[in-house]
Design a protein around this motif. Structure first.
Motif, short mmCIF file in Angstrom:
data_model
loop_
_atom_site.label_atom_id
_atom_site.label_comp_id
_atom_site.label_asym_id
_atom_site.label_seq_id
_atom_site.Cartn_x
_atom_site.Cartn_y
_atom_site.Cartn_z
N GLY A 42 4.68 2.08 -10.07
CA GLY A 42 4.40 0.87 -9.32
C GLY A 42 3.12 0.23 -9.82
O GLY A 42 2.34 0.85 -10.56
N SER A 46 1.69 -0.35 -2.58
CA SER A 46 2.53 -0.89 -1.52
C SER A 46 3.73 0.01 -1.20
O SER A 46 4.20 0.04 -0.06
CB SER A 46 3.02 -2.30 -1.89
N ASP A 47 4.23 0.76 -2.17
CA ASP A 47 5.35 1.67 -1.91
C ASP A 47 4.78 3.01 -1.44
O ASP A 47 5.00 4.07 -2.04
CB ASP A 47 6.19 1.84 -3.16
#
Length: 273
Positions: A42, A46-47
């Motif tokens: 990523g 955010s994940d």
């Protein structure tokens, strides 16, 4: 069905002013040397669900700051007994100000829990130049057999938090132009380059080397950067440190309940010249 002996890794590679594509590719190639590793990638945090489901984290970022909730989850993740291998600008927060027509860089302490988790926050660097990287703990497995070496890289000057064990260091004590902070300055001139920071039951391994910048990485401020910079990526010692850092992250923190893993043997240590 369980995941058998698979080791799940989350790589965060993103941010400003660096050739993130180059760093991402090289780190993925090194991770691919370990056949048990499966990687998700990523650009930021955010994940957070996938990040916290991984067995360890590796990051190469610049000015990528987790939100308050993401920071809390990351703190819980490491505190629970996990490992984080943090590279180069992971600990940076940058704000560009204008002073008498010139740009000056401020490094505000806007996410103190994040800095405490990593053990440091970037505050300044002198102009890129060649400097010596010295071995502080020559018997430690992460640096054993690696002699002192030279790099043409950013010399990171940071404000430190909590306990840390310095494995590699360099020397710098002069003021730095174009940065607002002097909080990195200490009574001595020893500047950590690689350290281990315990956090709860987990650990963070931080390696400040690895600057790289390509032709388009300063847009929109500079349309085409005139001379690409490859920093420590030209150094075989740096690649050996990356390999050992990955192997370190694959092993459980001593005394934790995390399942041990078997790693591929390290390549032969860089011989002294």
């Amino acid at each position: 069905m369980g995941k058998s002996d698979r080791i799940d890794v989350y790589l965060v590679a993103g941010g400003k002013y660096h050739n993130i594509d180059h760093a991402r590719l090289e780190i993925l190639k090194l991770l691919a040397e370990q056949p048990r590793i499966k990687v998700r990638v990523g650009e930021d945090y955010s994940d957070i669900e996938a990040i916290c489901a991984s067995d360890f984290i590796i990051t190469y970022t610049c000015d990528v700051i987790p939100s308050a909730e993401e920071t809390r989850r990351l703190c819980d993740y490491v505190r629970s007994g996990r490992k984080w291998f943090a590279l180069h600008g992971t600990n940076s927060i940058l704000r560009f100000l204008v002073n008498d027509g010139d740009f000056i860089v401020d490094c505000p302490e806007e996410n103190v829990p994040f800095a405490h988790l990593l053990g440091s926050q970037f505050m300044a660097h002198p102009p890129i130049h060649e400097y010596d990287v010295l071995v502080t703990e020559p018997e430690h497995e992460l640096v054993k057999g690696i002699p002192s070496f030279k790099v043409d890289d950013e010399l990171y000057l940071s404000k430190f938090h909590g306990e840390y064990q310095t494995l590699l260091h360099t020397h710098w004590s002069e003021p730095v132009a174009n940065f607002t902070s002097t909080e990195w300055m200490k009574k001595d001139d020893i500047q950590p380059v690689m350290y281990i920071h315990p956090y709860g039951d987990g650990q963070v391994l931080y390696l400040t080397l690895g600057h790289c910048r390509g032709k388009y990485d300063m847009q929109p401020d500079i349309e085409e950067y005139p001379v690409p910079e490859e920093g420590a990526w030209r150094s075989e010692e740096f690649y050996e440190l990356l390999r050992r850092g990955i192997q370190w992250a694959m092993e459980p923190v001593p005394g934790t309940s995390c399942e041990p893993v078997t790693v591929q043997p390290a390549e032969t240590a860089v011989a002294e010249s």
